[in-house]
Design a protein around this motif. Structure first.
Motif: not given
Length: 483
Positions: A390-399, A406-420, A467-471
């Motif tokens: 799985x590809x995990x991307x860590x990004x950091x940006x300022x307004x 300041x905005x910190x984002x951790x994104x992966x292309x895994x199976x995602x979180x179950x809807x429930x 599915x395929x995107x969790x941020x």
């Protein structure tokens, strides 16, 4: 287009009062106008009956040149009195009194038809003559089989009625204006208790009733509990009392639970550390031990380590819930991201770790240790709940607009979180896979700690998953200007 009614109760009451008064004024005005018009028309009918058709009969002498006469008899006739003689449905003479003399009246075909249509009953009827205007006329039979028509003008009656209508319009209009202003002031004065009820309800609606110690507003002052507004105020006071008692009990229960969790976690740290130490000491003993005993000691050591982390997490959450302040120091968030990503890369070599960082370091004000824990928990969550590769991307940006966040984002292309689980993913002891989480040593408190720490720093934590995107998006206030 339909004009909407006023939205406020005061406006509706005032509008209703003015509309009712307007209806009453209209009814009075129509009644008085019709009554006056009927009265004046009756007076004209009396004058016509008193005249007896003498003026119309005197016109007959002009039709007989051999008769001894001196012309139409205008004596005692009112100015503008009209007379006409009809013979077998044809108008033979028509004149009007002007300056005590008879002046002929030109008649059109419409005028002749109107005169011919007047019933011969001696009663008054209204007609309109093109040369004279509206008249009140009555028809009687003459001596020679002819019909004598006598009429009086309706102009004075119409003028009097119009004058009355104008006076009523002015008087009633002024009354409506005064009533509207006075009614609005009176309604506003009468609704003051209701406005107090509304203001109190609005204050309660703005209170954060979901959590924390809530200070309820003071009870309403009820002037008269027998009125509708007084009954509403009394009911609201009773409800506020019940809500205040419920909130106080809830707050006390949460305080007891929070203190219990903190005390229990604090007290458990020592025995758990002792168990862990004894297990490590037994495993380091040089004498050989049966495989089953050694396996049990290894399990004791693993579970004691897990329990130690659980106790530490519970103690941290209890302290954060209790409002214990965090450190407020300048923190290089870029360096924390680099260190946490290196740790995650070492723990999860099967994942692809990508960094997206700005050229300049990003600095915030906060607790360095707790912020490092936030980033580590997010990366551990991505590593634990996604498969290898799985590809995990860590990004950091300022307004870019005002540099306040300041905005910190951790994104992966895994199976995602179950809807429930998406709505409660930041809850405590929430696991997508209970068995896998325990096997990996997870306590189910990682994301709960993330939200608690971020909230304590004045920030927000959100998640978007499919599915395929969790941020996971973490927003923190930028570094204070005076720090």
């Amino acid at each position: 287009m339909r004009r909407p009614l006023p939205r406020t109760l005061g406006g509706q009451l005032t509008a209703g009062l003015v509309l009712l008064l307007a209806a009453a004024c209209l009814a009075v005005g129509v009644t008085t106008v019709l009554a006056l018009q009927g009265f004046l028309a009756g007076r004209l009918d009396q004058q016509l009956a008193a005249s007896g058709g003498r003026f119309a009969a005197s016109l007959e002498h002009e039709a007989k040149p051999d008769a001894d006469n001196s012309g139409p008899d205008t004596r005692g006739q009112s100015e503008h009195t009209f007379g006409a003689r009809l013979l077998r449905g044809t108008t033979t003479q028509a004149a009007v009194v002007r300056h005590q003399s008879a002046a002929p009246v030109p008649l059109t075909d419409a005028d002749r038809r109107a005169l011919d249509g007047v019933p011969v009953d001696g009663r008054g009827h209204g007609i309109k003559l093109s040369a004279l205007g509206t008249y009140r006329v009555s028809a009687v039979n003459g001596d020679d089989g002819d019909v004598m028509i006598t009429g009086l003008p309706l102009h004075p009656v119409e003028e009097t009625v119009h004058r009355l209508e104008a006076v009523e319009a002015v008087v009633f209009g002024g009354a409506l204006a005064v009533t509207g202003v006075a009614g609005a002031l009176w309604v506003r004065l009468s609704l003051r208790p209701l406005r107090r009820v509304t203001a109190t309800a609005a204050d309660v609606a703005r209170l954060p009733l979901a959590d924390g110690d809530v200070a309820m507003p003071a009870p309403l002052r009820v002037d008269d509990p027998r009125t509708e507004v007084g009954q509403v105020g009394t009911a609201l006071n009773r409800m506020l009392g019940h809500v205040g008692n419920a909130l106080a009990r809830r707050q006390a229960s949460e305080e007891r639970l929070r203190n219990f969790a903190a005390d229990a976690s604090h007290e458990l740290r020592t025995p758990v550390a002792n168990i862990r130490g004894h297990a490590e000491l037994a495993l380091r003993h040089g004498e050989p031990a049966p495989a089953a005993v050694r396996r049990s000691l290894e399990r004791v050591q693993a579970e004691s380590e897990r329990m130690s982390r659980l106790v530490d997490d519970l103690l941290l959450l209890a302290r954060l819930d209790g409002g214990r302040p965090l450190d407020r120091d300048p923190v290089d968030l870029t360096r924390l991201v680099l260190d946490a990503t290196d740790d995650a890369r070492a723990a999860g070599p099967g994942h692809r770790w990508i960094l997206d960082l700005p050229a300049e370091p990003v600095t915030v004000t906060g607790d360095e240790h707790r912020l490092h824990q936030v980033i580590g928990n997010l990366l551990a969550n991505a590593r634990t709940h996604t498969p290898a590769g799985t590809e995990v991307t860590v990004s950091l940006t300022a307004d870019a607009t005002d540099n306040t966040h300041v905005r910190l984002t951790v994104t992966d292309d895994g199976p995602g979180i179950p809807e429930e689980l998406r709505a409660e993913v930041f809850g405590r002891f929430v696991r997508a896979d209970h068995s896998r989480s325990r096997a990996a040593g997870s306590t189910g408190l990682g994301l709960a700690i993330v939200r608690a720490v971020v909230t304590a720093h004045g920030g927000t934590a959100e998640v978007i998953s499919r599915l395929g995107h969790t941020a996971f998006h973490i927003t923190l206030p930028a570094r204070d200007a005076d720090s």
